[in-house]
Design a protein around this motif. Structure first.
Motif, PDB file in Angstrom:
ATOM      1  N   GLU A   1      43.820  -2.468  -4.125  1.00 45.66           N
ATOM      2  CA  GLU A   1      44.387  -1.664  -5.311  1.00 45.66           C
ATOM      3  C   GLU A   1      45.703  -2.571  -5.825  1.00 45.66           C
ATOM      4  OE1 GLU A   1      45.884   1.778  -3.844  1.00 45.66           O
ATOM      5  OE2 GLU A   1      44.104   2.568  -3.243  1.00 45.66           O
TER       6      GLU A   1
ATOM      7  N   ARG B   1      47.784  -7.703  -5.983  1.00 41.08           N
ATOM      8  CA  ARG B   1      46.922  -6.818  -5.258  1.00 41.08           C
ATOM      9  C   ARG B   1      47.147  -6.633  -3.715  1.00 41.08           C
ATOM     10  NH1 ARG B   1      41.420  -9.156  -5.652  1.00 41.08           N
ATOM     11  NH2 ARG B   1      42.711 -11.053  -5.281  1.00 41.08           N
TER      12      ARG B   1
ATOM     13  N   TYR C   1      38.058  -6.422  -6.813  1.00 40.89           N
ATOM     14  CA  TYR C   1      38.472  -4.853  -6.108  1.00 40.89           C
ATOM     15  C   TYR C   1      37.079  -4.545  -5.485  1.00 40.89           C
ATOM     16  CZ  TYR C   1      42.374  -5.255  -9.536  1.00 40.89           C
ATOM     17  OH  TYR C   1      43.495  -5.708 -10.380  1.00 40.89           O
TER      18      TYR C   1
END
Length: 228
Positions: free
Chosen positions: A107, A114, A75
């Motif tokens: 995200e 993702r 992330y």
């Protein structure tokens, strides 16, 4: 003789259909691969265009701070102020305001995977102090994006497999996985980006399927003396 002729014709038809469907599958696979590569290139081009116009005023670090998230390999993210080109994504929402804060971050999406997402916001927004991390190099995506409406959010690619950032340290003369220069949140001189999406067959993304881009940040930091 009729039975033999029908049998031979059946064998020929089976061979023809086999070749036809094999060519069709190869064509579909090639088209999907081309679309996947193009999607990666568009996402990288958007990142490169944003970074090419990066602006940093030393006297106004609260507004122009360069923030990087590299704590989590899955992330990662970037947030900075940029003077974007005329054809940049979303220019119709900002009118003549070409200087704005750009945020790229990974995200979770609704499908359980993702996505690479881009946010844009006006630096003239009175709530700007809540959208940056107040001269801090610590990443807080809530502060970065909490006041940005959904209309200023773009999904650059769902099914993300890899989004990896590295920063060139002029002090140590090497690539760093964290941006921890003493002058942070001042931007680095070069940024390396790697991007890949999940394969349709579910297999691990190969090295030659990962798109890589090294962006030189040409923008010179405007010091307090220069600004005055």
């Amino acid at each position: 003789e009729s039975i033999v002729a029908v049998a031979i014709l059946s064998l020929v038809l089976v061979s023809v259909y086999g070749v036809f469907f094999s060519v069709l599958r190869s064509t579909e696979t090639g088209a999907e691969a081309a679309v996947e590569v193009q999607r990666q290139r568009i996402a990288l081009k958007t990142i490169e265009d944003a970074l090419s116009g990066l602006i940093y005023y030393e006297q106004n670090k609260d507004i122009y701070a360069f923030n990087a998230n590299t704590e989590s390999q899955d992330y990662q993210g970037l947030s900075f102020v940029s003077r974007v080109p005329p054809d940049f994504l979303g220019n119709n929402l900002f009118g003549s305001e070409r200087v704005r804060r750009i945020t790229f971050q990974v995200e979770d999406d609704e499908s359980g995977g993702r996505s690479l997402v881009m946010y844009q916001s006006s630096i003239l927004n009175p709530d700007q102090e809540d959208q940056v991390n107040n001269q801090s190099s610590v990443w807080d995506p809530t502060l970065v994006t909490q006041n940005i409406p959904d209309s200023q959010r773009w999904v650059l690619g769902a099914g993300l497999d890899l989004f990896w950032l590295q920063f060139w340290s002029t002090k140590d003369k090497q690539w760093m996985v964290e941006w921890i220069e003493p002058d942070a949140p001042q931007p680095p001189a070069r940024i390396r980006v790697e991007l890949a999406y999940v394969r349709d067959d579910g297999k691990v993304t190969l090295a030659d399927e990962t798109q890589k881009r090294e962006v030189v940040v040409f923008s010179e930091s405007i010091t307090q003396a220069m600004q005055n």
